[in-house]
Motif scaffolding. Structure first.
Motif, PDB file in Angstrom:
ATOM      1  N   ALA A   1      13.539   7.866   9.350  1.00  0.00           N
ATOM      2  CA  ALA A   1      14.000   9.232   9.621  1.00  0.00           C
ATOM      3  C   ALA A   1      14.319   9.444  11.089  1.00  0.00           C
ATOM      4  O   ALA A   1      15.195  10.245  11.433  1.00  0.00           O
ATOM      5  CB  ALA A   1      12.948  10.230   9.150  1.00  0.00           C
ATOM      6  N   GLU A   2      13.634   8.738  11.961  1.00  0.00           N
ATOM      7  CA  GLU A   2      13.836   8.908  13.403  1.00  0.00           C
ATOM      8  C   GLU A   2      14.909   7.977  13.969  1.00  0.00           C
ATOM      9  O   GLU A   2      15.227   8.048  15.148  1.00  0.00           O
ATOM     10  CB  GLU A   2      12.510   8.684  14.127  1.00  0.00           C
ATOM     11  N   THR A   3      15.485   7.116  13.141  1.00  0.00           N
ATOM     12  CA  THR A   3      16.503   6.172  13.590  1.00  0.00           C
ATOM     13  C   THR A   3      17.864   6.864  13.593  1.00  0.00           C
ATOM     14  O   THR A   3      18.265   7.424  12.575  1.00  0.00           O
ATOM     15  CB  THR A   3      16.544   4.949  12.646  1.00  0.00           C
ATOM     16  N   PRO A   4      18.580   6.820  14.725  1.00  0.00           N
ATOM     17  CA  PRO A   4      19.891   7.476  14.774  1.00  0.00           C
ATOM     18  C   PRO A   4      20.907   6.890  13.786  1.00  0.00           C
ATOM     19  O   PRO A   4      21.725   7.609  13.246  1.00  0.00           O
ATOM     20  CB  PRO A   4      20.369   7.247  16.212  1.00  0.00           C
ATOM     21  N   GLU A   5      20.860   5.602  13.556  1.00  0.00           N
ATOM     22  CA  GLU A   5      21.783   4.932  12.632  1.00  0.00           C
ATOM     23  C   GLU A   5      20.973   4.125  11.615  1.00  0.00           C
ATOM     24  O   GLU A   5      20.883   2.902  11.698  1.00  0.00           O
ATOM     25  CB  GLU A   5      22.739   4.006  13.402  1.00  0.00           C
ATOM     26  N   PRO A   6      20.393   4.790  10.627  1.00  0.00           N
ATOM     27  CA  PRO A   6      19.567   4.067   9.651  1.00  0.00           C
ATOM     28  C   PRO A   6      20.423   3.166   8.763  1.00  0.00           C
ATOM     29  O   PRO A   6      21.619   3.393   8.599  1.00  0.00           O
ATOM     30  CB  PRO A   6      18.931   5.190   8.826  1.00  0.00           C
ATOM     31  N   PRO A   7      19.814   2.138   8.178  1.00  0.00           N
ATOM     32  CA  PRO A   7      20.567   1.220   7.318  1.00  0.00           C
ATOM     33  C   PRO A   7      20.919   1.877   5.986  1.00  0.00           C
ATOM     34  O   PRO A   7      20.274   2.845   5.573  1.00  0.00           O
ATOM     35  CB  PRO A   7      19.579   0.064   7.097  1.00  0.00           C
ATOM     36  N   MET A   8      21.916   1.329   5.338  1.00  0.00           N
ATOM     37  CA  MET A   8      22.271   1.808   3.993  1.00  0.00           C
ATOM     38  C   MET A   8      21.172   1.430   2.999  1.00  0.00           C
ATOM     39  O   MET A   8      20.855   2.192   2.102  1.00  0.00           O
ATOM     40  CB  MET A   8      23.603   1.175   3.576  1.00  0.00           C
ATOM     41  N   ARG A   9      20.584   0.238   3.206  1.00  0.00           N
ATOM     42  CA  ARG A   9      19.512  -0.246   2.328  1.00  0.00           C
ATOM     43  C   ARG A   9      18.379  -0.800   3.168  1.00  0.00           C
ATOM     44  O   ARG A   9      18.617  -1.409   4.201  1.00  0.00           O
ATOM     45  CB  ARG A   9      20.020  -1.387   1.449  1.00  0.00           C
ATOM     46  N   VAL A  10      17.171  -0.627   2.660  1.00  0.00           N
ATOM     47  CA  VAL A  10      16.016  -1.251   3.292  1.00  0.00           C
ATOM     48  C   VAL A  10      15.002  -1.588   2.198  1.00  0.00           C
ATOM     49  O   VAL A  10      14.825  -0.832   1.250  1.00  0.00           O
ATOM     50  CB  VAL A  10      15.392  -0.343   4.390  1.00  0.00           C
ATOM     51  N   LEU A  11      14.411  -2.756   2.324  1.00  0.00           N
ATOM     52  CA  LEU A  11      13.354  -3.169   1.403  1.00  0.00           C
ATOM     53  C   LEU A  11      12.020  -2.667   1.939  1.00  0.00           C
ATOM     54  O   LEU A  11      11.775  -2.743   3.140  1.00  0.00           O
ATOM     55  CB  LEU A  11      13.299  -4.693   1.286  1.00  0.00           C
ATOM     56  N   PHE A  12      11.175  -2.163   1.086  1.00  0.00           N
ATOM     57  CA  PHE A  12       9.806  -1.818   1.464  1.00  0.00           C
ATOM     58  C   PHE A  12       8.897  -2.833   0.798  1.00  0.00           C
ATOM     59  O   PHE A  12       8.916  -2.994  -0.418  1.00  0.00           O
ATOM     60  CB  PHE A  12       9.438  -0.413   0.993  1.00  0.00           C
ATOM     61  N   GLY A  13       8.114  -3.527   1.591  1.00  0.00           N
ATOM     62  CA  GLY A  13       7.204  -4.542   1.076  1.00  0.00           C
ATOM     63  C   GLY A  13       7.630  -5.920   1.539  1.00  0.00           C
ATOM     64  O   GLY A  13       8.596  -6.085   2.280  1.00  0.00           O
TER      65      GLY A  13
ATOM     66  N   ASP B   1       0.849  -1.187   0.000  1.00  0.00           N
ATOM     67  CA  ASP B   1       0.000   0.000   0.000  1.00  0.00           C
ATOM     68  C   ASP B   1       0.889   1.242   0.000  1.00  0.00           C
ATOM     69  O   ASP B   1       1.545   1.526   1.010  1.00  0.00           O
ATOM     70  CB  ASP B   1      -0.892  -0.026   1.239  1.00  0.00           C
ATOM     71  N   PRO B   2       0.943   1.990  -1.107  1.00  0.00           N
ATOM     72  CA  PRO B   2       1.803   3.168  -1.155  1.00  0.00           C
ATOM     73  C   PRO B   2       1.527   4.160  -0.025  1.00  0.00           C
ATOM     74  O   PRO B   2       2.446   4.782   0.494  1.00  0.00           O
ATOM     75  CB  PRO B   2       1.489   3.794  -2.518  1.00  0.00           C
ATOM     76  N   ALA B   3       0.271   4.283   0.396  1.00  0.00           N
ATOM     77  CA  ALA B   3      -0.066   5.224   1.462  1.00  0.00           C
ATOM     78  C   ALA B   3       0.512   4.784   2.809  1.00  0.00           C
ATOM     79  O   ALA B   3       0.789   5.617   3.674  1.00  0.00           O
ATOM     80  CB  ALA B   3      -1.583   5.382   1.563  1.00  0.00           C
ATOM     81  N   ALA B   4       0.731   3.496   2.989  1.00  0.00           N
ATOM     82  CA  ALA B   4       1.239   2.981   4.265  1.00  0.00           C
ATOM     83  C   ALA B   4       2.744   3.178   4.420  1.00  0.00           C
ATOM     84  O   ALA B   4       3.287   2.953   5.498  1.00  0.00           O
ATOM     85  CB  ALA B   4       0.899   1.499   4.401  1.00  0.00           C
ATOM     86  N   THR B   5       3.414   3.607   3.373  1.00  0.00           N
ATOM     87  CA  THR B   5       4.865   3.769   3.462  1.00  0.00           C
ATOM     88  C   THR B   5       5.275   4.929   4.352  1.00  0.00           C
ATOM     89  O   THR B   5       6.414   4.978   4.806  1.00  0.00           O
ATOM     90  CB  THR B   5       5.496   3.958   2.073  1.00  0.00           C
ATOM     91  N   ALA B   6       4.387   5.855   4.613  1.00  0.00           N
ATOM     92  CA  ALA B   6       4.735   7.023   5.434  1.00  0.00           C
ATOM     93  C   ALA B   6       5.252   6.601   6.810  1.00  0.00           C
ATOM     94  O   ALA B   6       6.250   7.145   7.293  1.00  0.00           O
ATOM     95  CB  ALA B   6       3.530   7.945   5.570  1.00  0.00           C
ATOM     96  N   GLU B   7       4.601   5.641   7.440  1.00  0.00           N
ATOM     97  CA  GLU B   7       5.035   5.189   8.763  1.00  0.00           C
ATOM     98  C   GLU B   7       6.454   4.611   8.709  1.00  0.00           C
ATOM     99  O   GLU B   7       7.283   4.878   9.578  1.00  0.00           O
ATOM    100  CB  GLU B   7       4.065   4.145   9.317  1.00  0.00           C
ATOM    101  N   ALA B   8       6.736   3.846   7.664  1.00  0.00           N
ATOM    102  CA  ALA B   8       8.069   3.269   7.514  1.00  0.00           C
ATOM    103  C   ALA B   8       9.109   4.362   7.259  1.00  0.00           C
ATOM    104  O   ALA B   8      10.215   4.318   7.793  1.00  0.00           O
ATOM    105  CB  ALA B   8       8.075   2.245   6.379  1.00  0.00           C
ATOM    106  N   LEU B   9       8.758   5.350   6.454  1.00  0.00           N
ATOM    107  CA  LEU B   9       9.677   6.464   6.195  1.00  0.00           C
ATOM    108  C   LEU B   9       9.981   7.237   7.476  1.00  0.00           C
ATOM    109  O   LEU B   9      11.139   7.591   7.738  1.00  0.00           O
ATOM    110  CB  LEU B   9       9.090   7.409   5.141  1.00  0.00           C
TER     111      LEU B   9
END
Length: 120
Positions: free
Chosen positions: A73-85, A61-69
């Motif tokens: 954004a709030e993660t101090p050390e985000p990953p270099m890559r992440v899969l959505f879906g 669901d494209p609309a549900a991606t906001a929570e994942a984004l």
């Protein structure tokens, strides 16, 4: 490009995350002038979508991606890559194990291309 950018800006405390969406029905392809489906490639389209919904790729669901984004954004050390879906991790495991097997099978050629740098 994302890896190069991440290396360039890391010293400034800037993180780069490459988001790799698995399958999302955005309508982008349908709106493209190049979206005409060539019948010669019907077999490739059928193979691509054969697993959708049957333990393979389930459109997200494209609309549900906001929570994942926001979570990224709030993660101090985000990953270099992440899969959505869903379904992508399993597909990548299969893809990369096949790549590794092929590279191992032809490692003798890779070593041949090295030459003899030690001179012995």
């Amino acid at each position: 490009m994302s890896e190069s950018l991440a290396a360039e800006v890391a010293a400034y405390g800037i993180h780069v995350t490459l988001i790799e969406p698995v399958m999302f029905p955005t309508g982008l392809a349908a709106a493209s002038p190049q979206a005409r489906q060539d019948p010669a490639y019907a077999h490739a389209r059928q193979a691509l979508y054969a697993g959708a919904g049957a333990g393979g790729f389930t459109p997200g669901d494209p609309a549900a991606t906001a929570e994942a984004l926001f979570a990224l954004a709030e993660t101090p050390e985000p990953p270099m890559r992440v899969l959505f879906g869903t379904g992508g991790l399993e597909a990548l495991r299969t893809e990369y194990s096949g790549r590794l097997a092929g590279l191992e099978q032809w490692d003798h050629v890779a070593r041949l291309a090295q030459g003899n740098p030690s001179g012995s």
